[in-house]
Motif scaffolding. Structure first.
Motif, short mmCIF file in Angstrom:
data_model
loop_
_atom_site.label_atom_id
_atom_site.label_comp_id
_atom_site.label_asym_id
_atom_site.label_seq_id
_atom_site.Cartn_x
_atom_site.Cartn_y
_atom_site.Cartn_z
N GLY A 1 0.85 -1.18 0.00
CA GLY A 1 0.00 0.00 0.00
C GLY A 1 0.89 1.23 0.00
O GLY A 1 2.12 1.16 -0.16
N GLU A 2 0.27 2.38 0.23
CA GLU A 2 1.04 3.61 0.23
C GLU A 2 2.06 3.63 1.36
O GLU A 2 3.23 3.97 1.17
N GLY A 3 1.63 3.21 2.56
CA GLY A 3 2.54 3.20 3.71
C GLY A 3 3.61 2.14 3.58
O GLY A 3 4.78 2.38 3.91
N MET A 4 3.27 0.97 3.08
CA MET A 4 4.24 -0.11 2.96
C MET A 4 5.28 0.20 1.90
O MET A 4 6.44 -0.20 2.01
N ALA A 5 4.89 0.88 0.85
CA ALA A 5 5.87 1.27 -0.17
C ALA A 5 6.92 2.20 0.41
O ALA A 5 8.12 2.05 0.16
N ALA A 6 6.46 3.18 1.22
CA ALA A 6 7.41 4.09 1.87
C ALA A 6 8.30 3.34 2.85
O ALA A 6 9.51 3.61 2.93
N ALA A 7 7.73 2.37 3.58
CA ALA A 7 8.52 1.58 4.52
C ALA A 7 9.57 0.75 3.79
O ALA A 7 10.70 0.62 4.26
N THR A 8 9.22 0.21 2.63
CA THR A 8 10.17 -0.58 1.86
C THR A 8 11.33 0.28 1.38
O THR A 8 12.50 -0.14 1.44
N VAL A 9 11.02 1.48 0.91
CA VAL A 9 12.08 2.39 0.46
C VAL A 9 13.00 2.75 1.63
O VAL A 9 14.24 2.72 1.49
N LEU A 10 12.42 3.09 2.78
CA LEU A 10 13.23 3.46 3.93
C LEU A 10 14.06 2.28 4.43
O LEU A 10 15.22 2.44 4.82
N ALA A 11 13.48 1.08 4.40
CA ALA A 11 14.23 -0.10 4.81
C ALA A 11 15.41 -0.34 3.88
O ALA A 11 16.51 -0.70 4.32
N ALA A 12 15.20 -0.11 2.58
CA ALA A 12 16.29 -0.28 1.62
C ALA A 12 17.39 0.75 1.86
O ALA A 12 18.59 0.43 1.80
N VAL A 13 17.00 1.98 2.17
CA VAL A 13 17.99 3.04 2.41
C VAL A 13 18.80 2.74 3.66
O VAL A 13 20.04 2.85 3.67
N THR A 14 18.12 2.36 4.74
CA THR A 14 18.84 2.08 5.98
C THR A 14 19.71 0.83 5.85
O THR A 14 20.79 0.75 6.45
#
Length: 353
Positions: free
Chosen positions: A305-318
Motif C-alpha cells: 500500500g502507500e505506507g508499505m511502499a514508503a517503509a520498503t524504500v526506507l528499509a532499503a535506504v537504511t
C-alpha cells in the motif's frame, strides 16, 4: 633401561581430555603454556584425590592418584578453562598473556555491548507507553503469554544494560542469558534454535551479537565510565522521536535506529582512530545490515500500500547505510593498521572518542 614401547606409551585419558579442552584457548597462548597448564591441572586433581584418602596410608594415596588419571575432567575445571578462553579471546588491557589482537577484539566487543543499548531504550519506551498501547485495538488480540513475554523482554534488556554500566557484570551476564531463554520458554518453546535452518541460525546469532558481547565484560575488563549513563537517555530520546514519526504515518522510521548507533560508533572511531570503536561500528553495522535484509524479505511478501511502499524504500535506504558503515569501518581499520596509527587499549568510555 625403559623399552621403546613404554617410552611411547599413550598419555592417560585425563591428560588427553585436558589437551582437547585446551584447544579452545588462543593458539599462541596454547603453544607457550599448554604443557604447564596440563601439568598443573593433573597435579591438582591427583593431590586432591590423595588428600581425600590421607588417613588410609601412602599406598592407598598412590592408587587414588592413578585412578584419577582414568577419569574425565570435572565440571569445575571445564568451566574454568572456558572462562579463561573468553578472557583471552576477548582480552582486556590487564589480561596477562593476551595478544594485541585479542585486546582489540575485546575492546570492540565491550563497546558493542554498551552501544547495543537500543533494546534497553525500546524497553523504557515500551514500558512508558504501555498504558496507551493497552488501549489500542490490536492489544486485545494478544494472549497473556504474549504480554508477559513482551514485558519480560523489555525488563531484561533494560536490566542488562543498567547492571553492566553499574559495574555488576556477572549479574548482567546472568540477566542477559535469562532474557534470551525465559521469553522463549514463556512462548512455549515453539522455536528451537537447533531446529532452525543454517541460514536462519546465522541470522539469529548475528542479531544476538550485542547481547553475546556482554561476555567480554569479564573480571579483567575495566569498569565502564560513569559517562555511559548519559547514553541511555539519549537513546530513549531517539527512540521516542522515531516512534513519534511512526505515529505521524512515517512508516518505517524505526528502521533508522540501528544504523544511527552504528554510524555514531563509526564517527567516534574515525575522529580518534581507536580499533575498539571501529570494530564496534563494524559489528553493529553488521547487525543492522542483517536486520535490514530480514525486514526487506518480509516486506517483499507484503501487499504494497502507500505506507508499505514508503517503509520498503526506507528499509532499503537504511540497509544500504548499514552496509556502508560496515565497509567504511573495515577499510578504516585496515588503512590505520597499515599506517601504524591505531590507538590501542584506551579506556572504554565515551571520553575515549
Amino acid at each position: 633401561m625403559p623399552s621403546s614401547a613404554s617410552a611411547a606409551a599413550p598419555p592417560p585419558p585425563l591428560e588427553r581430555s585436558y589437551r582437547r579442552l585446551l584447544r579452545v584457548l588462543p593458539r599462541g597462548y596454547r603453544e607457550r603454556w599448554e604443557d604447564d597448564v596440563v601439568a598443573v591441572l593433573l597435579d591438582t586433581e591427583q593431590e586432591a584425590a590423595a588428600r581425600a584418602v590421607v588417613s588410609e596410608g601412602p599406598q592407598r594415596q598412590d592408587e587414588e592418584r592413578e585412578l584419577v588419571l582414568l577419569q574425565r575432567p570435572r565440571l569445575r575445571e571445564v568451566v574454568g578453562v572456558l572462562g579463561l578462553a573468553v578472557r583471552l579471546h576477548l582480552a582486556a588491557p590487564s589480561t596477562p598473556g593476551a595478544s594485541a589482537r585479542s585486546r582489540a577484539v575485546g575492546d570492540a566487543a565491550r563497546l558493542t555491548a554498551l552501544l547495543g543499548l537500543l533494546p534497553a531504550a525500546y524497553g523504557v519506551v515500551d514500558l512508558a507507553l504501555l498504558p496507551w498501547q493497552s488501549r489500542q485495538p490490536g492489544w486485545s488480540q494478544l494472549t497473556p503469554a504474549d504480554g508477559v513475554e513482551w514485558v519480560a523482554g523489555c525488563l531484561a534488556a533494560l536490566l542488562t544494560w543498567t547492571l553492566l554500566v553499574a559495574g555488576h557484570r556477572r549479574t548482567a551476564v546472568g540477566v542477559a542469558v535469562a532474557g534470551m531463554v525465559v521469553p522463549w520458554l514463556i512462548s512455549g518453546a515453539q522455536l528451537s534454535p537447533w531446529a532452525l535452518q543454517p541460514r536462519e541460525l546465522v541470522v539469529w546469532l548475528v542479531l544476538l551479537v550485542p547481547l553475546l558481547s556482554v561476555a567480554a565484560w569479564h573480571r579483567d575488563a575495566p569498569a565502564p565510565s560513569p559517562r555511559w549513563w548519559w547514553a541511555l537517555p539519549a537513546a530513549v530520546a531517539v527512540v521516542f522521536g522515531l516512534w513519534g514519526l511512526e505515529t505521524a504515518h512515517a512508516t518505517g522510521a524505526s528502521f533508522a535506529a540501528d544504523p544511527l548507533v552504528a554510524g555514531a560508533a563509526l564517527a567516534a572511531g574515525w575522529r580518534r582512530p581507536h580499533s575498539g570503536w571501529l570494530g564496534a561500528a563494524g559489528l553493529l553495522g553488521l547487525v543492522a545490515l542483517v536486520w535490514g535484509v530480514v525486514t526487506l524479505g518480509y516486506l517483499a511478501g507484503t501487499p504494497l500500500g502507500e505506507g508499505m511502499a514508503a517503509a520498503t524504500v526506507l528499509a532499503a535506504v537504511t540497509t544500504a547505510a548499514s552496509g556502508l558503515v560496515v565497509l567504511l569501518a573495515v577499510v578504516r581499520l585496515r588503512v590505520l593498521a597499515r599506517a601504524g596509527r591505531l590507538v590501542e587499549h584506551a579506556e572504554v568510555g565515551p571520553e575515549a572518542c
